[in-house]
Design an enzyme around this catalytic site. Structure first.
Site, PDB file in Angstrom:
ATOM      1  CB  CYS A  39      -1.008  -0.236   1.356  1.00  0.00           C
ATOM      2  SG  CYS A  39      -0.505  -1.149   2.732  1.00  0.00           S
ATOM      3  CG  HIS A 102      -1.285   3.995   4.471  1.00  0.00           C
ATOM      4  ND1 HIS A 102      -0.276   3.724   5.750  1.00  0.00           N
ATOM      5  CD2 HIS A 102      -0.676   2.338   3.753  1.00  0.00           C
ATOM      6  CE1 HIS A 102      -0.837   1.951   5.917  1.00  0.00           C
ATOM      7  NE2 HIS A 102      -0.007   1.679   4.660  1.00  0.00           N
ATOM      8  CG  ASP A 249      -3.938   0.379  -2.181  1.00  0.00           C
ATOM      9  OD1 ASP A 249      -4.609  -1.097  -2.119  1.00  0.00           O
ATOM     10  OD2 ASP A 249      -3.803   0.103  -1.240  1.00  0.00           O
ATOM     11  CG  ASN A 250      -1.511  -3.939  -2.270  1.00  0.00           C
ATOM     12  OD1 ASN A 250      -1.349  -2.675  -1.843  1.00  0.00           O
ATOM     13  ND2 ASN A 250      -3.064  -4.531  -2.130  1.00  0.00           N
TER      14      ASN A 250
END
Length: 483
Positions: A39, A102, A249-250
């Protein structure tokens, strides 16, 4: 969220009608990637247009380790990096982030210090609940100050999975868009919800509504919210002036499957790995009146391209004083052109693989260690491919494992080293890799040092709420990254 989680990408339960309609009205990208299988680094890449190894979102504490920004991380997005909202300000944009930041939670890393004008959300993911003694609960911010903490003021029921956060994030988005439209102000909205990250949550109306369990409930609520955002743009009469892009994001975290994990379709493994399941993402571009409806693109894309593409839409040039890895996707989106470019798969400080055209060469393979695997941590459940999903870090730099992703999207059948196809393709790929490595200047690693004293004990605004906590003494240590 995984490549296989949307109906438009073949998910059989067809529970994403709004995203599927977004795809039918816009363009579906089948070969779109994140810049990292985790992330924090992928978000840093999206907002800087640069690989995490360049922007500092990696670790050198051990070889090829995934690192992110937990509460005790000392680092964050460096001041030397130029983020997309900082640059969009030059064209008069108002910028808002809703959801998970993040990129560091200490004051110097605050999103409003890096180009955003507004923030509603949290610096970290919604882990907890914590006891506020060993670990503090994660704060939720409005702009400069916290307005509460998860599990205290923003409830998440870990037994039922009920939480109203996605609805709150949705309303924040609708209100922001309305305000900018009323003032005729160009805007950039980064809507970074996290309901599909374990522990998965959904609001009461969506709980139990999916054939796919709680994870499916969360996906359905995100889908419904995106439908409402797109309809809001249409209702306000600004949809033809607004470029919207959806991605992840992944890949889906198979470690939390099946109850709290998604689908990566036919692709190998998931989050944390540099196999296709960890880094190939669902992606949809939507811009009525500009993007031809029902388009499907095989352009190799990356989240870093959203940086360059957004600048292009705003009439701005990317910074010329640094290496930008993202490309402008507008020729692919608006004219159907295919731009020749490689995709690099990084894990920490190591280039693990590269894709050129339909071929992918693995220079290193690793899923996770035998030690972690023996504890039940599995990033590739039910997907053991001998010599590929290795539990020790295997180097293949002399003879890379080569796959043809058109014939073998699951990375199960490496091409024979002795074949003419292998020899010809590797000659081409080797030149690309050599050029890349010759020009690679790694940034200062931000994810090496951890210290419990820097956790979210006393964020700005805690005094007003009576929610300040006493931090322990500073004791910086090297962060341990097992994967």
């Amino acid at each position: 969220m995984g490549w296989g989680d949307l109906g438009a990408f073949g998910e059989p339960s067809k529970e994403t009608p709004n995203l599927d309609q977004m795809a039918s009205e816009g363009m579906l990208f089948l070969d779109f990637y994140t810049a990292n299988p985790l992330c924090s680094p992928s978000r840093a890449a999206l907002l800087t247009g640069r690989l995490p190894v360049r922007n500092g979102f990696y670790t050198t504490n051990a070889h090829a380790r995934n690192a992110y920004t937990p509460q005790d991380i000392v680092g964050g997005i460096p001041d030397s990096e130029l983020l997309l909202p900082e640059l969009l300000k030059k064209a008069g944009y108002i910028n808002k982030i809703i959801g998970k930041w993040h990129l560091g939670h200490r004051p110097q890393f605050h999103p409003l210090k890096h180009g955003f004008d507004e923030w509603f959300g949290s610096p970290n993911c919604h882990f907890g609940p914590y006891d506020n003694r060993a670990l503090p609960n994660i704060p939720v911010y409005r702009d400069w100050e916290m307005i509460g903490r998860y599990y205290e003021d923003f409830k998440i029921d870990l037994k039922t999975g009920e939480a109203n956060l996605t609805q709150i994030y949705l309303q924040e988005a609708l209100d922001f868009i309305s305000r900018q439209q009323a003032s005729q102000q160009p805007f950039f909205l980064y809507w970074a919800i996290d309901a599909t990250h374990a522990p998965v949550y959904a609001s009461k109306h969506f709980l139990g509504s999916s054939q796919r369990g709680l994870y499916g409930d969360a996906v359905r609520e995100i889908d419904d919210s995106i439908g409402k955002i797109l309809k809001h743009l249409q209702k306000l009469g600004i949809s033809e002036n607004t470029f919207v892009f959806f991605t992840s994001d992944n890949g889906a975290a198979l470690i939390s499957a099946p109850k709290q994990g998604g689908s990566n379709g036919r692709f190998l493994c998931g989050k944390q790995t540099t196999f296709e399941g960890g880094m190939r993402e669902p992606a949809i571009a939507w811009w009525p009146g500009h993007i031809p409806a029902g388009g499907v693109s095989h352009q190799l894309g990356n989240v870093m391209d959203l940086f360059t593409t957004s600048l292009s839409l705003a009439g701005l040039q990317p910074p010329s004083d640094r290496q930008i890895d993202g490309i402008d996707l507008l020729p692919a989106i608006l004219q159907g052109k295919l731009i020749d470019r490689p995709i690099f798969y990084y894990r920490g400080n190591e280039m693990m693989a590269v894709r050129v055209g339909l071929y992918k060469a693995h220079y290193w393979t690793w899923s996770n260690s035998w030690e972690e695997y023996s504890k039940g941590i599995d990033f590739c459940p039910g997907q053991n491919v001998s010599g590929v999903t290795t539990h020790t870090q295997e180097e293949h730099t002399t003879l890379p494992l080569l796959f043809h992703l058109g014939r073998d999207p699951g990375e199960k059948y490496p091409l024979s080293f002795a074949s003419d196809e292998y020899q010809g393709v590797m000659e081409r790929i080797s030149v690309v890799v050599q050029q890349h490595k010759e020009t690679m200047v790694p940034g200062e690693p931000q994810l090496n040092v951890c210290d419990k004293a820097v956790m979210n004990w006393s964020p700005p605004g805690c005094e007003k709420l009576g929610k300040c906590l006493k931090p322990p003494k500073s004791d910086p240590k090297k962060c341990f990254w097992p994967h």
